[in-house]
Write a protein that holds these residues in place. Structure first.
Motif, PDB file in Angstrom:
ATOM      1  N   GLY A   1      47.138  11.663  24.059  1.00  0.00           N
ATOM      2  CA  GLY A   1      48.099  10.849  24.804  1.00  0.00           C
ATOM      3  C   GLY A   1      49.091  11.638  25.631  1.00  0.00           C
ATOM      4  O   GLY A   1      49.974  11.064  26.267  1.00  0.00           O
ATOM      5  N   THR A   2      48.968  12.952  25.641  1.00  0.00           N
ATOM      6  CA  THR A   2      49.882  13.765  26.455  1.00  0.00           C
ATOM      7  C   THR A   2      49.154  14.277  27.702  1.00  0.00           C
ATOM      8  O   THR A   2      47.942  14.107  27.825  1.00  0.00           O
ATOM      9  CB  THR A   2      50.404  14.999  25.688  1.00  0.00           C
ATOM     10  N   ILE A   3      49.892  14.920  28.567  1.00  0.00           N
ATOM     11  CA  ILE A   3      49.270  15.477  29.772  1.00  0.00           C
ATOM     12  C   ILE A   3      48.254  16.578  29.425  1.00  0.00           C
ATOM     13  O   ILE A   3      47.462  16.972  30.259  1.00  0.00           O
ATOM     14  CB  ILE A   3      50.314  16.064  30.772  1.00  0.00           C
ATOM     15  N   PHE A   4      48.278  17.045  28.181  1.00  0.00           N
ATOM     16  CA  PHE A   4      47.344  18.103  27.778  1.00  0.00           C
ATOM     17  C   PHE A   4      46.049  17.561  27.184  1.00  0.00           C
ATOM     18  O   PHE A   4      45.153  18.320  26.865  1.00  0.00           O
ATOM     19  CB  PHE A   4      47.993  19.019  26.720  1.00  0.00           C
ATOM     20  N   GLU A   5      45.991  16.235  27.024  1.00  0.00           N
ATOM     21  CA  GLU A   5      44.810  15.673  26.390  1.00  0.00           C
ATOM     22  C   GLU A   5      43.560  16.037  27.179  1.00  0.00           C
ATOM     23  O   GLU A   5      43.530  15.924  28.398  1.00  0.00           O
ATOM     24  CB  GLU A   5      44.940  14.150  26.276  1.00  0.00           C
ATOM     25  N   LYS A   6      42.562  16.455  26.484  1.00  0.00           N
ATOM     26  CA  LYS A   6      41.252  16.788  27.065  1.00  0.00           C
ATOM     27  C   LYS A   6      41.296  17.923  28.081  1.00  0.00           C
ATOM     28  O   LYS A   6      40.353  18.126  28.842  1.00  0.00           O
ATOM     29  CB  LYS A   6      40.610  15.550  27.706  1.00  0.00           C
TER      30      LYS A   6
ATOM     31  N   LEU B   1      46.395  26.322  26.771  1.00  0.00           N
ATOM     32  CA  LEU B   1      47.750  25.778  26.629  1.00  0.00           C
ATOM     33  C   LEU B   1      48.799  26.800  27.051  1.00  0.00           C
ATOM     34  O   LEU B   1      49.856  26.439  27.565  1.00  0.00           O
ATOM     35  CB  LEU B   1      48.012  25.362  25.177  1.00  0.00           C
ATOM     36  N   GLN B   2      48.467  28.055  26.843  1.00  0.00           N
ATOM     37  CA  GLN B   2      49.403  29.102  27.248  1.00  0.00           C
ATOM     38  C   GLN B   2      49.574  29.092  28.765  1.00  0.00           C
ATOM     39  O   GLN B   2      50.677  29.297  29.262  1.00  0.00           O
ATOM     40  CB  GLN B   2      48.908  30.464  26.780  1.00  0.00           C
ATOM     41  N   TYR B   3      48.537  28.805  29.503  1.00  0.00           N
ATOM     42  CA  TYR B   3      48.625  28.681  30.963  1.00  0.00           C
ATOM     43  C   TYR B   3      49.505  27.488  31.343  1.00  0.00           C
ATOM     44  O   TYR B   3      50.314  27.550  32.252  1.00  0.00           O
ATOM     45  CB  TYR B   3      47.228  28.504  31.574  1.00  0.00           C
ATOM     46  N   TRP B   4      49.300  26.405  30.621  1.00  0.00           N
ATOM     47  CA  TRP B   4      50.132  25.217  30.862  1.00  0.00           C
ATOM     48  C   TRP B   4      51.609  25.551  30.620  1.00  0.00           C
ATOM     49  O   TRP B   4      52.469  25.185  31.408  1.00  0.00           O
ATOM     50  CB  TRP B   4      49.725  24.085  29.911  1.00  0.00           C
TER      51      TRP B   4
ATOM     52  N   GLU C   1      48.751  33.125  40.251  1.00  0.00           N
ATOM     53  CA  GLU C   1      49.319  33.746  39.058  1.00  0.00           C
ATOM     54  C   GLU C   1      48.480  33.525  37.813  1.00  0.00           C
ATOM     55  O   GLU C   1      48.422  34.376  36.926  1.00  0.00           O
ATOM     56  CB  GLU C   1      50.748  33.246  38.821  1.00  0.00           C
ATOM     57  N   LEU C   2      47.849  32.344  37.726  1.00  0.00           N
ATOM     58  CA  LEU C   2      47.072  32.043  36.525  1.00  0.00           C
ATOM     59  C   LEU C   2      45.611  32.467  36.665  1.00  0.00           C
ATOM     60  O   LEU C   2      44.888  32.561  35.680  1.00  0.00           O
ATOM     61  CB  LEU C   2      47.133  30.542  36.215  1.00  0.00           C
ATOM     62  N   GLY C   3      45.188  32.654  37.884  1.00  0.00           N
ATOM     63  CA  GLY C   3      43.786  32.997  38.110  1.00  0.00           C
ATOM     64  C   GLY C   3      42.844  31.839  37.830  1.00  0.00           C
ATOM     65  O   GLY C   3      41.716  32.029  37.412  1.00  0.00           O
ATOM     66  N   VAL C   4      43.341  30.615  38.029  1.00  0.00           N
ATOM     67  CA  VAL C   4      42.489  29.430  37.857  1.00  0.00           C
ATOM     68  C   VAL C   4      42.047  28.943  39.237  1.00  0.00           C
ATOM     69  O   VAL C   4      42.504  29.469  40.250  1.00  0.00           O
ATOM     70  CB  VAL C   4      43.243  28.294  37.112  1.00  0.00           C
TER      71      VAL C   4
ATOM     72  N   ARG D   1      45.996  20.181  39.707  1.00  0.00           N
ATOM     73  CA  ARG D   1      46.066  19.163  38.669  1.00  0.00           C
ATOM     74  C   ARG D   1      47.258  19.443  37.735  1.00  0.00           C
ATOM     75  O   ARG D   1      48.042  18.546  37.416  1.00  0.00           O
ATOM     76  CB  ARG D   1      44.764  19.121  37.867  1.00  0.00           C
ATOM     77  N   MET D   2      47.421  20.677  37.337  1.00  0.00           N
ATOM     78  CA  MET D   2      48.539  21.051  36.461  1.00  0.00           C
ATOM     79  C   MET D   2      49.870  20.783  37.165  1.00  0.00           C
ATOM     80  O   MET D   2      50.790  20.208  36.597  1.00  0.00           O
ATOM     81  CB  MET D   2      48.460  22.549  36.104  1.00  0.00           C
ATOM     82  N   PHE D   3      49.920  21.207  38.403  1.00  0.00           N
ATOM     83  CA  PHE D   3      51.105  21.036  39.239  1.00  0.00           C
ATOM     84  C   PHE D   3      51.528  19.559  39.300  1.00  0.00           C
ATOM     85  O   PHE D   3      52.697  19.216  39.106  1.00  0.00           O
ATOM     86  CB  PHE D   3      50.728  21.566  40.626  1.00  0.00           C
TER      87      PHE D   3
END
Ligand SMILES: [Zn+2]
Length: 305
Positions: A66-71, A76-79, A101-104, A111-113
């Motif tokens: 139920g959080t923005i981290f779901e799936k 998580l360290q990048y987040w 910076e993250l190399g993603v 999406r993270m942004f």
């Protein structure tokens, strides 16, 4: 970034995904995890290789649900790192910078942004009206960058209008507080609607002498305005706080992003006002933003791209 909570100490504290997950667990369950099976708060231990905790009875909970981290498939360290730099970097960072910076991939960074911006917008929306003394002004973004004249000039069509309201700090009641809104035009009814929606009717409102604000006194507001012909400030009738906010905002737009599309302008200014409103908390900004995961419910993460 200040010395007390810099990147070094941040990376030490959240040294791996497990440390991050443990922290999310403490945010989601501040009083410990209540086991539905045992009907009490019990000691949940981490399940190996999965972001899940388990009670000795076998019942499992997922702090990410139920959080923005779901799936998420991103570490998580990048987040955490992304939330950290987006919250403490004064003029903000772009998705492109996150990518570097993250190399993603850019898609992941974007999406993270976007998700982190949702946390910021949500934190801004505490539902409270601005009160006390509130400075109100508008500015233009894009186009020729020419601010409106003090008389309306209908031939000059500016690109995008942002309205700003800054509640001055009150003794014993914390610092100043800003609300920014992307509005369609500078018509007086547009301005008035925003003021009525966001400023307490008992407040004192300070604007410039723009004709769009002349309705305020008929709406019951205590209205003072700055006369730009005067070269000195009359008492406390000034709009310096909101004008300062414009310069921070524009430095960010033209310095970090160069161009902000109309579609994302509100998300962008939400990010700015969040940072502006919380800048006094400095080393707590990351924690404050992260706690918003409890208030942003992700129902179907597949729909949020
Ligand atoms: Zn149990």
């Amino acid at each position: 970034m200040n010395d007390k909570f810099n990147l070094d100490s941040f990376l030490k504290k959240y040294k791996d995904d497990e440390a991050c997950l443990k922290h999310i667990k403490s945010i989601k369950y501040p009083g410990g995890v209540f086991c539905e099976k045992c009907q009490k708060v019990t000691n949940f231990t981490k399940v190996q290789n999965r972001p899940v905790y388990q009670c000795s009875c076998g019942h499992q909970v997922s702090p990410l649900a139920g959080t923005i981290f779901e799936k998420t498939t991103t570490s998580l360290q990048y987040w955490f790192y992304a939330i950290f730099i987006m919250s403490v970097t004064r003029s903000g960072v772009s998705a492109k910078q996150l990518q570097r910076e993250l190399g993603v991939t850019y898609k992941t960074a974007w999406r993270m942004f976007k998700q982190i911006r949702i946390l910021m917008a949500n934190a801004n929306n505490d539902g409270g009206l601005l009160d006390g003394t509130v400075e109100v002004d508008e500015t233009f973004i894009g186009g020729k960058g020419v601010n409106r004249k003090f008389k309306p000039n209908f031939n000059e069509i500016p690109k995008e209008v942002i309205m700003g309201m800054v509640q001055r700090s009150k003794i014993g009641k914390g610092g100043d507080k800003a609300y920014l809104k992307h509005i369609p035009n500078t018509g007086k009814w547009t301005l008035l609607k925003q003021i009525k929606d966001h400023i307490d009717s008992q407040a004192r409102v300070i604007t410039d002498e723009y004709y769009g604000y002349t309705q305020l006194k008929y709406q019951g507001y205590n209205h003072d305005f700055v006369t730009h012909k005067e070269t000195y400030v009359v008492g406390d009738i000034y709009t310096q706080n909101v004008e300062n906010l414009w310069s921070i905002l524009k430095r960010g737009i033209y310095g970090v992003y160069r161009v902000v599309s109309k579609k994302y302008l509100q998300a962008y200014i939400d990010e700015y006002s969040w940072r502006y409103n919380n800048r006094k908390y400095q080393d707590k900004m990351f924690e404050m933003l992260l706690k918003e995961i409890n208030n942003v419910k992700v129902i179907s993460p597949a729909k949020i791209t």
